[in-house]
Design an enzyme around this catalytic site. Structure first.
Site: not given
Ligand code: BGC
Length: 718
Positions: A249
């Site tokens: 993530d």
């Molecule tokens: C989120 C993810 C997301 C990623 C990219 C993170 O803060 O938890 O679900 O895909 O950001 O935007």
């Protein structure tokens, strides 16, 4: 001068098996080139190998539409004018359809949009389990039940990947709240892990064949999940034989050594000290960039580790952008709107319908008053990373006007206001709450019918990433407003737009309630279609609605159980999540898991099974006749719950192990056959570290919700 070449290198030859191409490419790459595959080069992309014509990996959120283009090096939007997408309903709505075929259509359509937008990876779907109604991101997931979410996630992945776009299933694992998501260390039993929190991920990998998976922000047993030896090396890559890429993530990697050794393949979004240096790309400072290269060069980390990561990223690239056979994709087409519309219509759940006030007999209502900010607010905005720049979004008010505006006079009162910003912050409203409420009440006295559109709204703390809800009640004094509206008008139809359950102290004062989720671009059309009766509702709740917050297992213990003490969190309710808890503790839910009304009625005929005794490798064949006994075409979701009568361990009263959605015309009957593999009735034996079906009596509960069981069929497992 260019030399004419008469042979295509093996790795570029799509007729060669994937693994042969991967090994060939790997053999041609330097250590530096392999390391470069393992970390970001921009906010949403990672490098290929330019020298060899191996392309970059571009990723996009996910999971309800393809997110707008983001700048290379910061979160600002890129100001493109051609990136407005189709907004599909939020995943809770998809789960509520209980229709895996629709999930395939959804995945296919969103995959086509991602492909058209030249994305290799779609960051979704999300399958974190609904543990508490306070979790700010529940709307992005598939509900509280591991079986339902498994059955719904697999076709979504197939649909996406048909397009040569990887689904990236997230957030692996145990990211069941937003508060302290970056560091909370989750403790739970092996049984809860294997029986409740992992099955949907396992199905995504072993049946869905997902090409990518995203680690979660939180910790599990002391290690961050983006580089967690047990979750990634053992469970995911060894036990489940996942051959794709583990992506962090954004900012989820924290440690050079763990990032190198504990199963991570691509590091994204890290905010390193390198960001303040201008001499070099900040991305070189990522854990899987220079520090990784250094550890490889001085022998601290073996090159096998590097080759394994590089192989996984190469597979990802060859499966996506370097698969010349993949289709071209398409963007904001009428077909995609149709999918969004169907999912929205099938996912809407009719919770209450006294005196059959719905579908609306429009001739009876000359003056309709629409109340509530959610009638006009853009719900594709807000919520965090799932926010969408939608090509269009039909608001509920617009849908009501389009459908009923010819025959009735439609007026609108905002009723309450939540503040201006949709994203990230909740601003104090400039509007005066009392005068808004008073205006709505005054107008409600004059109206023949009130259509109330409220709920949550994807503002920070109202179904949004980065924070959890702070209360189970509706925000912005909606309870007070609803109670007062119901006093002056007996016909208040409540439509809740939310991804979470809410308290409903006004429930007995209103004749009808619809749970409409976040329906996306087709919102107003879908809701109006259900209100008018053009669509007969067939959605079922993918999670339990409790009367009050501490009716939920996670919320019934101390703070250590939820939201934790800031460092640790202990899942004390164990395997008793959702209806499993309500059943075990004999708590009457406000609306149970699997519940949803229809405008017609169904009758379940006597169910039979093919045998009375089975072994643990058998498949039980259940059959019964279902009849539409009402006055309109409709669909019922037949649900099968299994109960293990006598067991050496505590087992839930019953667990969903089968469902089937059946559409029937008026008076129509159909024989429904369901196959129930006994192996799926197993529990996870902690001592033996294996799944186990114990011999003895089991009860098959057949019903139309987890609390409306029509028949019980005993069977014996030998
Ligand atoms: C989120 C993810 C997301 C990623 C990219 C993170 O803060 O938890 O679900 O895909 O950001 O935007």
């Amino acid at each position: 001068m260019l030399q004419a070449q008469n042979t295509v290198p093996v790795y570029l030859d799509p007729s060669k098996p994937l693994e042969v191409r991967v090994e060939n490419a790997l053999s041609l790459m330097t250590m530096e080139e392999k390391v470069a595959l393992c970390h970001a080069q921009s906010k949403f992309s990672s490098k290929g190998v330019q020298r060899l014509g191996i392309t970059e990996v571009w990723m996009s959120d996910g999971p309800h539409g393809v997110r707008e283009e983001i700048q290379w090096d910061n979160w600002g939007n890129a100001k493109f004018t051609n990136d407005s997408c189709t907004a599909f309903p939020a995943l809770t709505c998809l789960a509520a359809t209980f229709n895996p075929e629709l999930s395939l259509n959804y995945g296919k359509a969103i995959g086509e949009e991602a492909r058209y937008r030249k994305k290799e990876v779609l960051l979704g779907p999300g399958v974190n389990i609904y543990r508490t109604p306070l979790n700010g991101r529940n709307f992005e997931y598939l509900g509280e039940d591991p079986y339902l979410s498994s059955k719904m996630v697999v076709p979504y992945i197939h649909g996406v990947q048909q397009n040569g776009v990887a689904a990236c299933v997230k957030h692996f694992a145990l990211n069941n709240q937003e508060q302290w998501r970056g560091n909370i260390d989750v403790e739970l039993s092996d049984r809860a892990l294997y029986e409740i929190y992992l099955p949907a991920f396992k199905a995504a990998v072993t049946e869905g064949k997902a090409w990518a998976i995203m680690g979660s922000y939180n910790k599990f047993r002391g290690q961050h999940c983006c580089h967690n030896d047990l979750l990634l090396n053992k469970i995911l890559k060894t036990d489940w034989k996942f051959d794709g890429a583990v992506i962090t993530d954004w900012g989820g990697a924290h440690n050079d050594k763990e990032a190198a050794l504990n199963g991570l393949d691509i590091e994204m979004g890290t905010g390193t000290d390198g960001l303040t240096t201008s001499s070099q790309s900040s991305y070189d400072f990522y854990h899987l960039a220079n520090p990784f290269l250094k550890a490889l060069k001085n022998g601290e980390v073996s090159t096998d580790v590097l080759n394994d990561k590089a192989r996984r990223v190469l597979r990802l690239i060859f499966r996506t952008n370097m698969n010349p056979a993949r289709p071209w994709g398409s963007f904001v087409t009428p077909e995609h709107s149709k999918v969004a519309n169907q999912v929205a219509k099938e996912g809407i759940v009719l919770l209450k319908n006294d005196q059959q006030i719905l579908p609306l007999d429009v001739k009876a209502y000359k003056k309709i008053l629409v109340v509530g900010e959610n009638a006009t607010r853009k719900m594709t905005l807000g919520g965090g990373s799932s926010e969408l720049k939608a090509k269009y979004e039909i608001s509920p008010l617009q849908g009501v006007k389009n459908t009923f505006g010819q025959q009735s006079e439609i007026k609108y009162a905002m009723g309450y206001a939540s503040g201006g910003s949709a994203y990230g912050r909740e601003l104090p409203s400039k509007l005066n709450a009392d005068s808004l409420r008073n205006q709505a009440i005054r107008m409600a006295k004059e109206a023949d019918l009130v259509l109330y559109f409220g709920g949550l709204n994807k503002n920070y703390l109202q179904d949004c990433e980065g924070g959890d809800r702070t209360q189970y009640d509706l925000p912005f004094d909606q309870n007070k407003l609803l109670a007062e509206l119901a006093k002056v008008n007996k016909k208040v139809v409540v439509v809740l737009i939310s991804g979470n359950a809410v308290a409903m102290p006004w429930i007995n004062q209103v004749p009808a309630i619809l749970q409409a989720w976040y329906p996306g671009s087709e919102s107003g059309n879908a809701i109006a279609s259900v209100l008018s009766g053009e669509t007969n509702p067939s959605g079922k709740l993918p999670f339990s609605f409790g009367v009050k917050l501490n009716d939920y297992g996670a919320n019934s213990f101390d703070k250590l159980c939820f939201p934790g003490d800031g460092t640790r969190e202990v899942y004390k309710e164990d395997i008793l999540v959702g209806y499993r808890w309500f059943d075990a503790k004999n708590i009457a839910p406000l609306f149970p898991f699997g519940y949803g009304l229809s405008y017609t009625t169904f009758q379940f005929g006597k169910a039979t099974v093919d045998k009375t005794k089975y072994t643990k490798n058998d498949v039980v064949k259940l059959s019964f006749t279902l009849t539409n006994t009402g006055t309109t075409t409709g669909a019922e979701v037949a649900q099968v719950y299994i109960q293990d009568k006598v067991s050496s361990v505590m087992r839930p009263v019953k667990e969903l192990k089968g469902f089937s959605k059946i559409k029937l015309g008026v008076g129509e009957s159909r024989v429904v056959n369901m196959e129930l593999p006994v192996s799926e009735w197993a529990f996870y034996d902690e001592a033996g570290k294996q799944w186990k079906v114990e011999p003895g009596q089991f009860i098959i509960h057949l019903g139309s919700s987890s609390r409306d069981i029509k028949q019980q069929i005993p069977v014996t497992i030998e």
